[in-house]
Design a protein around this motif. Structure first.
Motif, PDB file in Angstrom:
ATOM      1  N   LEU A 272       0.840  -1.199   0.000  1.00  0.00           N
ATOM      2  CA  LEU A 272       0.000   0.000   0.000  1.00  0.00           C
ATOM      3  C   LEU A 272       0.878   1.254   0.000  1.00  0.00           C
ATOM      4  CD1 LEU A 272      -3.026   0.862   0.283  1.00  0.00           C
ATOM      5  CD2 LEU A 272      -2.571   1.123   2.716  1.00  0.00           C
ATOM      6  N   MET A 273       1.894   1.226   0.877  1.00  0.00           N
ATOM      7  CA  MET A 273       2.799   2.370   0.973  1.00  0.00           C
ATOM      8  C   MET A 273       3.485   2.622  -0.368  1.00  0.00           C
ATOM      9  SD  MET A 273       3.530   4.690   2.912  1.00  0.00           S
ATOM     10  CE  MET A 273       2.478   4.150   4.217  1.00  0.00           C
ATOM     11  N   PHE A 274       3.870   1.506  -1.020  1.00  0.00           N
ATOM     12  CA  PHE A 274       4.525   1.646  -2.313  1.00  0.00           C
ATOM     13  C   PHE A 274       3.582   2.311  -3.321  1.00  0.00           C
ATOM     14  CE2 PHE A 274       5.465   0.292  -6.581  1.00  0.00           C
ATOM     15  CZ  PHE A 274       6.789   0.672  -6.685  1.00  0.00           C
ATOM     16  N   VAL A 275       2.340   1.838  -3.351  1.00  0.00           N
ATOM     17  CA  VAL A 275       1.360   2.385  -4.304  1.00  0.00           C
ATOM     18  C   VAL A 275       1.131   3.870  -4.008  1.00  0.00           C
ATOM     19  CG1 VAL A 275      -1.052   2.253  -5.087  1.00  0.00           C
ATOM     20  CG2 VAL A 275       0.257   0.161  -4.693  1.00  0.00           C
ATOM     21  N   ILE A 276       1.016   4.218  -2.713  1.00  0.00           N
ATOM     22  CA  ILE A 276       0.779   5.631  -2.346  1.00  0.00           C
ATOM     23  C   ILE A 276       1.937   6.506  -2.843  1.00  0.00           C
ATOM     24  CG2 ILE A 276       0.605   7.239  -0.376  1.00  0.00           C
ATOM     25  CD1 ILE A 276      -0.947   5.016   1.105  1.00  0.00           C
ATOM     26  N   PHE A 277       3.171   6.036  -2.526  1.00  0.00           N
ATOM     27  CA  PHE A 277       4.331   6.848  -2.930  1.00  0.00           C
ATOM     28  C   PHE A 277       4.466   6.947  -4.444  1.00  0.00           C
ATOM     29  CE2 PHE A 277       6.225   6.490   1.429  1.00  0.00           C
ATOM     30  CZ  PHE A 277       6.233   7.854   1.656  1.00  0.00           C
ATOM     31  N   ALA A 278       4.197   5.830  -5.135  1.00  0.00           N
ATOM     32  CA  ALA A 278       4.304   5.851  -6.604  1.00  0.00           C
ATOM     33  C   ALA A 278       3.294   6.856  -7.179  1.00  0.00           C
ATOM     34  CB  ALA A 278       4.074   4.455  -7.169  1.00  0.00           C
TER      35      ALA A 278
END
Ligand code: ADP
Length: 458
Positions: free
Chosen positions: A150-156
């Motif tokens: 989730l964190m990865f998707v948010i940052f991307a």
């Protein structure tokens, strides 16, 4: 070399000391894998506590130098938190674990945010999910994995819309980030799955070993009990043999001695009668003993057959009463019979001879041992079983003998000479069990004994 050994020993002592403070044995009962996880966590803290000091100082200086003041604050908070869970004496194991994981996650996110895709943020997040699985559970591992994804998707997404720090955007090429992201998530997944299956395997192994251990303990206990029984049986046999030789010798001496006396010329009629009576009694005593030995050996070798016929229990008790009345009268004992069914309803299908033999033994004992004034006997019929009893109000059987009294050769008083061999109740039990029933007793010293036995009615 000695110095290294000394250092290693000192380190191990330090490690043990920290472990004992963090992992309290009362937290665990049998789940050994949990103990392993707790010790592993304590070991991480042993390294992390002192190492974080070494890591913190240069990274703090670097952050200030590069103008990353917020990251420096994050760094300091993370450092203080690690020191707190390392030194605290009151925190529970679970709280320590949770705080460390949250700390690891927040540092990962902060590093990702401030230092961008090329910083160590993703490595921290990877460590976060791996540790979650290792020190807590597979479920926490998968939750951590989802949080990372989730964190990865948010940052991307934020990077795509250029809503993050410039540092994060440097080198931002969408295709490369998607590749990094996929690799990161897959690697993360592989890590969590492999650690989970490793722990699961270990758990299964430990469980199997515990089961084997338990079985072994049960078997050992069984062997121990068998040995105790064998020793007890040996001891009883020795007592029995001593008793037996006495039991055989006494009537034999009686028979031989008085037969010799009968041969003497001019024996008075009165004396002749007395000698014949003694010979007769001794013969019977011998016969009883031989019969008991034959009975018990037949029961134990499985040679006794059950013969089921219709039996009228009232008739059976009537014949017992007429057989024992003369002897009871001689001993001034009153036999009281309790019939609970009218004659026409007292018919059951069972092995009447065995029941008769059991009752004979119990009544004989009551007359012989109890020294009671009254002996009550009778039965009670239920739907699927019939319960017989023989009750006396005599001397009783001591508590410590009650459990063993149905074993072969067990007697209350081994020194007593006039009494039997200790086989009567073992024969009764053998017969009752042949008829698939149960036998037991209730007894109180000086108040009397009641023997009960039940026989199922089919
Ligand atoms: P035995 O064949 O020697 O009579 P049993 O097995 O019938 O042996 O009885 C075992 C012991 O139980 C006896 O030696 C006696 O001490 C005790 N016992 C049996 N019945 C009674 C009873 N009704 N009252 C008191 N003691 C009894």
């Amino acid at each position: 070399m000695d110095k290294i050994t000394n250092m290693l020993q000192a380190f191990n002592a330090f490690r043990k000391n920290i472990r004992s403070k963090i992992v309290r044995q009362e937290d665990f009962k049998e789940e050994t894998i949990k103990i392993w996880q707790a010790n592993f966590f304590a070991d991480i803290l042993v390294f992390l506590g002192p190492l974080s000091v070494v890591l913190f100082i240069p990274s703090f200086i670097m952050c200030i130098h590069d103008g990353l003041n917020i990251l420096a604050i994050f760094d300091s908070i993370a450092f203080v938190v690690v020191q707190y869970i390392f030194f605290s004496k009151t925190l529970s194991l679970k709280t320590r674990k949770t705080i460390l994981l949250v700390d690891l996650y927040l540092i990962g996110v902060a590093l990702l945010y401030f230092l961008g895709w090329s910083g160590p943020g993703l490595v921290y997040l990877l460590g976060f999910s791996a540790f979650s699985t290792l020190i807590l559970s597979s479920r926490t591992g998968y939750i951590a994995l989802s949080m990372n994804a989730l964190m990865f998707v948010i940052f991307a997404t934020l990077s795509h819309f250029q809503l993050v720090e410039d540092k994060m955007l440097s080198g931002f090429i969408p295709a490369a980030i998607i590749t990094v992201g996929l690799n990161f998530i897959i690697l993360n997944l592989v890590l969590v799955i492999s650690i989970s299956s490793l722990i699961k395997g270990l758990q299964t192994k430990i469980k199997t070993e515990q089961e084997v251990q338990q079985k072994l303990e049960i078997e050992m206990e069984g062997h121990k009990q068998a040995m105790i029984r064998a020793e007890e049986s040996d001891r009883l046999k020795t007592i029995f043999m001593a008793n037996m030789s006495h039991e055989i010798r006494t009537p034999m001496n009686g028979i031989l001695g008085f037969a010799q006396l009968l041969r003497e010329p001019h024996v008075e009629e009165e004396k002749r009668e007395l000698f014949l009576k003694i010979i007769d009694e001794s013969g019977h005593r011998m016969l009883n003993l031989i019969n008991d030995i034959i009975d018990i050996s037949q029961i134990e070798s499985g040679q006794v057959q059950v013969v089921i016929k219709e039996v009228n229990v009232n008739d059976l008790f009537d014949s017992l009463l007429s057989a024992f009345t003369p002897e009871a009268r001689r001993e001034e004992i009153h036999l009281s019979l309790r019939k609970t069914l009218p004659h026409s309803h007292a018919i059951i299908r069972t092995d009447g001879e065995k029941i008769y033999a059991i009752l004979v033994n119990l009544i004989k004992n009551a007359i012989k041992y109890s020294k009671s004034d009254v002996i009550e006997l009778g039965y009670e019929k239920f739907d699927n079983l019939i319960k017989f009893f023989v009750k006396d109000s005599g001397i009783g059987i001591p508590m410590e003998k009650q459990l063993a009294i149905f074993d072969r050769f067990v007697k209350v008083d081994y020194s007593s000479t006039k009494e039997g061999t200790g086989l009567g109740l073992a024969i009764c039990k053998g017969h009752v069990e042949l008829l698939e029933g149960e036998i037991w007793l209730e007894s109180q010293i000086k108040k009397g004994t009641t023997f009960y036995f039940t026989i199922p009615l089919k």
